[in-house]
Design an enzyme around this catalytic site. Structure first.
Site, mmCIF file in Angstrom:
data_model
loop_
_atom_site.group_PDB
_atom_site.id
_atom_site.type_symbol
_atom_site.label_atom_id
_atom_site.label_comp_id
_atom_site.label_asym_id
_atom_site.label_seq_id
_atom_site.Cartn_x
_atom_site.Cartn_y
_atom_site.Cartn_z
ATOM 1 N N CYS A 114 0.814 -1.227 0.000
ATOM 2 C CA CYS A 114 0.000 0.000 0.000
ATOM 3 C C CYS A 114 0.844 1.273 0.000
ATOM 4 O O CYS A 114 0.363 2.334 -0.389
ATOM 5 C CB CYS A 114 -0.947 0.011 1.198
ATOM 6 S SG CYS A 114 -2.106 -1.377 1.218
ATOM 7 N N HIS A 250 -3.397 7.309 1.837
ATOM 8 C CA HIS A 250 -3.769 5.983 1.354
ATOM 9 C C HIS A 250 -5.195 5.706 1.822
ATOM 10 O O HIS A 250 -5.531 5.898 2.989
ATOM 11 C CB HIS A 250 -2.805 4.939 1.914
ATOM 12 C CG HIS A 250 -3.266 3.540 1.712
ATOM 13 N ND1 HIS A 250 -3.722 3.073 0.502
ATOM 14 C CD2 HIS A 250 -3.357 2.486 2.582
ATOM 15 C CE1 HIS A 250 -4.063 1.797 0.625
ATOM 16 N NE2 HIS A 250 -3.856 1.429 1.871
ATOM 17 N N ASN A 280 -10.047 -0.211 -0.552
ATOM 18 C CA ASN A 280 -8.594 -0.150 -0.452
ATOM 19 C C ASN A 280 -8.006 -0.732 -1.730
ATOM 20 O O ASN A 280 -8.084 -1.933 -1.968
ATOM 21 C CB ASN A 280 -8.139 -0.957 0.770
ATOM 22 C CG ASN A 280 -6.640 -0.884 0.999
ATOM 23 O OD1 ASN A 280 -5.872 -0.514 0.114
ATOM 24 N ND2 ASN A 280 -6.207 -1.253 2.190
#
EC number: 2.3.1.180
Length: 323
Positions: A114, A250, A280
């Site tokens: 990520c 993020h 996500n």
């Protein structure tokens, strides 16, 4: 004069298939309310059968080139941040390079889960500042739907697929925080936390794995580490939270996003949030949020932006740039 890596264009691509929370109610002991309350996610996009990470990345790249008014032949380098490449090798980046018809320069992948886009952006900045490249395309692209355990309600409802791209090009400044471009970076990793977020399979273990996550522990680390890296990056640039126009984090979980903003002393009005629509998307989440933020007229030329992310490794970091 100081060389700065300045934003020339941005774009993103989402697969056509939209998956609302309600779709998971058919197969899991979960609900739309349960997912929204714990993550802020309302829907996400999944790649079609046969649709690869490099295809998503290429579509985002084309959107960024159009936004910048450039052609693939104008690029010196191409970096793809991904944890879900098409093949073990060659890199997804070289596949995108071929799809774009880019027969010059060089291309490579970066893998920091990520935090991948922040790591890739840092690499692109270094290439430009060092003079190794003048114009670099940075792409975050993922097909996380390929590595999810559909029986694990704590993880499979959280992730989505997509791609975002940003083009950086060499410009000049006075060496102050008033310059356009990347002003500072701050990167970290700590392999002792591997078991908090990982895929339980891979090439050298001769197995096909699925994403595994200790959600509570990841949350505990995320807020503190994200706030600390953002503050460190701002300090390196000679800035404080009061100077920042936008935080583009993020997009993992709305509670992490809210907790980090609170720890930084910044209102949510200064935060670009897309987690409700994308879920996500790992390395793709920040460039997609940047693209959406620009398209919605929020992020404008000359404004100060902080991006920060944390992912498996653990790996985390932040970048401060003036748009």
């Amino acid at each position: 004069m100081t060389i700065r890596a300045q934003v020339a264009g941005v774009g993103h691509y989402l697969p056509e298939r939209v998956v609302p929370n309600s779709e998971f109610e058919k197969t899991l002991d979960t609900s739309d309310e349960w997912i929204r309350t714990r993550s802020g996610i309302e829907r996400r996009h999944f790649a079609a059968e046969g649709q690869t990470t490099s295809e998503l990345a290429t579509r985002a790249a084309l959107a960024a080139l159009e936004d910048a008014g450039l052609a693939a032949s104008d690029l010196d380098a191409l970096i793809v941040a991904t944890s879900t490449p098409d093949l073990t090798f060659p890199s997804a980046a070289t596949m995108v390079q071929a799809r774009l018809g880019m027969d010059q320069g060089f291309a490579f992948d970066v893998q920091a889960v990520c935090a991948g886009f922040v790591y890739a952006l840092t690499n692109a900045n270094a290439l430009i500042v060092s003079g190794a490249a003048r114009r670099v395309m940075v792409i975050g692209a993922e097909t996380f739907s390929r590595i999810l355990d559909w029986n694990d309600r704590s993880t499979c409802v959280l992730f989505g697929d997509g791609a975002g791209a940003l083009i950086l090009e060499a410009g000049t400044g006075e060496g102050t925080s008033d310059d356009r471009g990347v002003l500072s970076v701050d990167l970290h990793s700590d392999g002792r936390y591997r078991d908090l977020l990982y895929v339980d399979g891979g090439v050298s273990t001769n197995s096909i794995g699925h994403l595994r996550m200790e959600g509570k522990e990841v949350f505990r680390h995320a807020v503190g580490k994200l706030a600390a890296t953002a503050e460190a990056a701002m300090e390196k640039a000679g800035l404080t939270g009061a100077d920042i126009d936008w935080i583009v984090p993020h997009q993992a979980n709305i509670r992490i996003i809210q907790g980090t903003a609170k720890k930084l002393g910044l209102p949510m009005e200064k935060v670009i949030v897309t987690v409700q629509d994308h879920g996500n998307t790992s390395a793709a989440s920040i460039p997609m949020a940047l693209s959406v933020g620009k398209a919605e007229g929020k992020i404008r030329r000359g404004e100060l932006v902080v991006t920060e992310a944390i992912g498996g490794g653990l790996a985390w970091g932040a970048v401060v740039l003036r748009w």
